[in-house]
Write a protein that holds these residues in place. Structure first.
Motif, PDB file in Angstrom:
ATOM      1  N   ARG A  79     -32.243  -0.001  -3.756  1.00 30.03           N
ATOM      2  CA  ARG A  79     -31.843  -0.982  -4.193  1.00 30.03           C
ATOM      3  C   ARG A  79     -31.511  -0.923  -4.846  1.00 30.03           C
ATOM      4  O   ARG A  79     -30.334  -1.651  -5.825  1.00 30.03           O
ATOM      5  N   LEU A  80     -31.163   0.085  -5.515  1.00 25.42           N
ATOM      6  CA  LEU A  80     -30.192   0.610  -6.794  1.00 25.42           C
ATOM      7  C   LEU A  80     -28.655   0.348  -6.679  1.00 25.42           C
ATOM      8  O   LEU A  80     -27.824  -0.126  -6.927  1.00 25.42           O
ATOM      9  N   ARG A  81     -28.509   0.784  -5.097  1.00 25.71           N
ATOM     10  CA  ARG A  81     -27.352   1.030  -4.487  1.00 25.71           C
ATOM     11  C   ARG A  81     -26.904  -0.869  -4.470  1.00 25.71           C
ATOM     12  O   ARG A  81     -25.751  -1.295  -4.613  1.00 25.71           O
ATOM     13  N   GLU A  82     -28.091  -1.675  -4.150  1.00 23.30           N
ATOM     14  CA  GLU A  82     -27.659  -3.066  -4.062  1.00 23.30           C
ATOM     15  C   GLU A  82     -27.233  -3.843  -5.233  1.00 23.30           C
ATOM     16  O   GLU A  82     -26.524  -4.670  -5.484  1.00 23.30           O
ATOM     17  N   ALA A  83     -28.568  -3.524  -6.188  1.00 24.03           N
ATOM     18  CA  ALA A  83     -28.085  -4.103  -7.312  1.00 24.03           C
ATOM     19  C   ALA A  83     -26.705  -3.054  -8.160  1.00 24.03           C
ATOM     20  O   ALA A  83     -26.440  -4.802  -9.015  1.00 24.03           O
ATOM     21  N   VAL A  84     -26.320  -2.372  -8.113  1.00 19.36           N
ATOM     22  CA  VAL A  84     -24.561  -2.137  -8.638  1.00 19.36           C
ATOM     23  C   VAL A  84     -24.063  -2.773  -7.886  1.00 19.36           C
ATOM     24  O   VAL A  84     -22.560  -2.383  -8.286  1.00 19.36           O
ATOM     25  N   ARG A  85     -23.312  -3.026  -6.952  1.00 22.91           N
ATOM     26  CA  ARG A  85     -23.105  -2.847  -5.783  1.00 22.91           C
ATOM     27  C   ARG A  85     -22.418  -4.526  -6.413  1.00 22.91           C
ATOM     28  O   ARG A  85     -23.273  -5.301  -6.294  1.00 22.91           O
ATOM     29  N   PRO A  86     -20.959  -4.796  -6.600  1.00 22.04           N
ATOM     30  CA  PRO A  86     -20.551  -5.805  -6.140  1.00 22.04           C
ATOM     31  C   PRO A  86     -21.149  -7.171  -5.456  1.00 22.04           C
ATOM     32  O   PRO A  86     -21.639  -7.095  -3.767  1.00 22.04           O
ATOM     33  N   GLN A  87     -21.507  -8.382  -5.785  1.00 24.75           N
ATOM     34  CA  GLN A  87     -22.789  -9.366  -5.265  1.00 24.75           C
ATOM     35  C   GLN A  87     -21.453  -9.545  -4.381  1.00 24.75           C
ATOM     36  O   GLN A  87     -20.136 -10.082  -4.233  1.00 24.75           O
ATOM     37  N   ARG A  88     -21.691 -10.053  -2.933  1.00 29.09           N
ATOM     38  CA  ARG A  88     -20.888 -10.989  -1.990  1.00 29.09           C
ATOM     39  C   ARG A  88     -20.441 -12.277  -2.246  1.00 29.09           C
ATOM     40  O   ARG A  88     -21.472 -13.388  -2.390  1.00 29.09           O
TER      41      ARG A  88
END
Length: 301
Positions: A79-88
């Protein structure tokens, strides 16, 4: 959190020795941790006898709550990786009618190649409108029938499709090809000009110069209308020669498509993009670079 993990392991195994092996620890420290948890919660969680271990009502109530808490904790890393990665980003690619299956496969390849950075969605339209939408920034890319003359737009030629004459089958039974002489007595029919690529204006002029001058003009943009006239023996039209083309879905009974030996014609499809958005630092630089790779080899049919 560790105490909850110990509790869930014992509750699932209902055996302290087996739970300890699962947790890679000795049974005695595990038993002590469970007692510590029971003391902290003020509730007995297990009934222990020499032969069996069973959950108490409090233990049975705690088990789903503990599993839920542990699931949430375990999900923190992704969840943390998804939160900090640039949004598609969601990007649109324009698609005219009758796109060849091989070209559709290339579009899917492009979408798959960039799925980490963007989601590529298809948007239908006519070539003229799609080119305008790319120029205005409403579409990131578009497949269009060439030619397109706009200095703001870059073009990658992606496919060439030979054109043939759609003619009444009963009139040309047994023929494998035609000549312009075969067509001079038949009117040429096309759908409304706004529905056709600009290239067909050139086709019309070439036919006229070759002595094929009869015309039937349809106001409808429905390709089936032209096919009705051909099927009835009243006209001929020009369409993609390849039987894999979706344009053959409009073909009715008593219609065949044959090459015209002395009238070579092909429809070229290009991938359009705005030049400034594809330059280094532009928001579509990565997408267009990937498109150049995917469409490096021009298709033909």
């Amino acid at each position: 959190m560790l105490h909850l993990r110990y509790f869930v392991a014992v509750a699932e195994e209902l055996n302290f020795s087996q739970a300890a092996r699962k947790l890679h620890m000795a049974a005695s420290p595990l038993s002590q941790r469970i007692k510590d948890l029971e003391r902290e919660l003020g509730q007995p969680l297990f009934e222990r006898t020499t032969h069996r271990v069973a959950l108490t009502p409090a233990g049975a109530a705690l088990l789903p709550m503990a599993r839920d808490v542990l699931d949430r904790v375990n999900s923190i890393p992704w969840r943390l990786r998804e939160a900090v990665r640039p949004q598609r980003a969601t990007l649109l690619i324009g698609m005219p009618s009758g796109v060849h299956p091989a070209l559709r496969d290339r579009v899917r390849q492009l979408a798959d190649a960039g799925r980490e950075a963007y989601e590529l969605k298809r948007w239908p339209g006519r070539s003229t409108g799609l080119a305008e939408a790319v120029r205005d920034g409403r579409l990131a890319l578009a497949l269009v029938r060439l030619p397109v003359a706009d200095p703001a737009l870059g073009i990658i030629e992606v496919m060439r499709e030979r054109l043939g004459a759609a003619v009444p089958a009963d009139r040309f039974a047994g023929r494998e090809s035609l000549t312009l002489d075969d067509l001079r007595d038949l009117p040429y029919v096309a759908t409304a000009p706004e529905a056709l690529p600009a290239y067909f204006d050139e086709i019309d002029a070439r036919l006229n110069s070759a002595g094929v001058r009869k015309r039937i003009r349809l106001n409808s943009s429905d390709y089936a209308g032209a096919s009705e006239l051909v099927s009835g023996g009243l006209a001929f039209s020009l369409t993609m020669l390849s039987t894999e083309s979706p344009m053959h879905n409009y073909r009715l009974e008593n219609v065949i498509v044959l090459p015209v030996a002395d009238f070579p014609a092909e429809l070229v499809t290009g991938l359009l993009f705005r030049k400034d958005r594809a330059e280094s630092g532009g928001d579509l630089a990565g997408l267009v670079a990937e498109a150049r790779r995917v469409f490096a080899e021009e298709l033909s049919a």
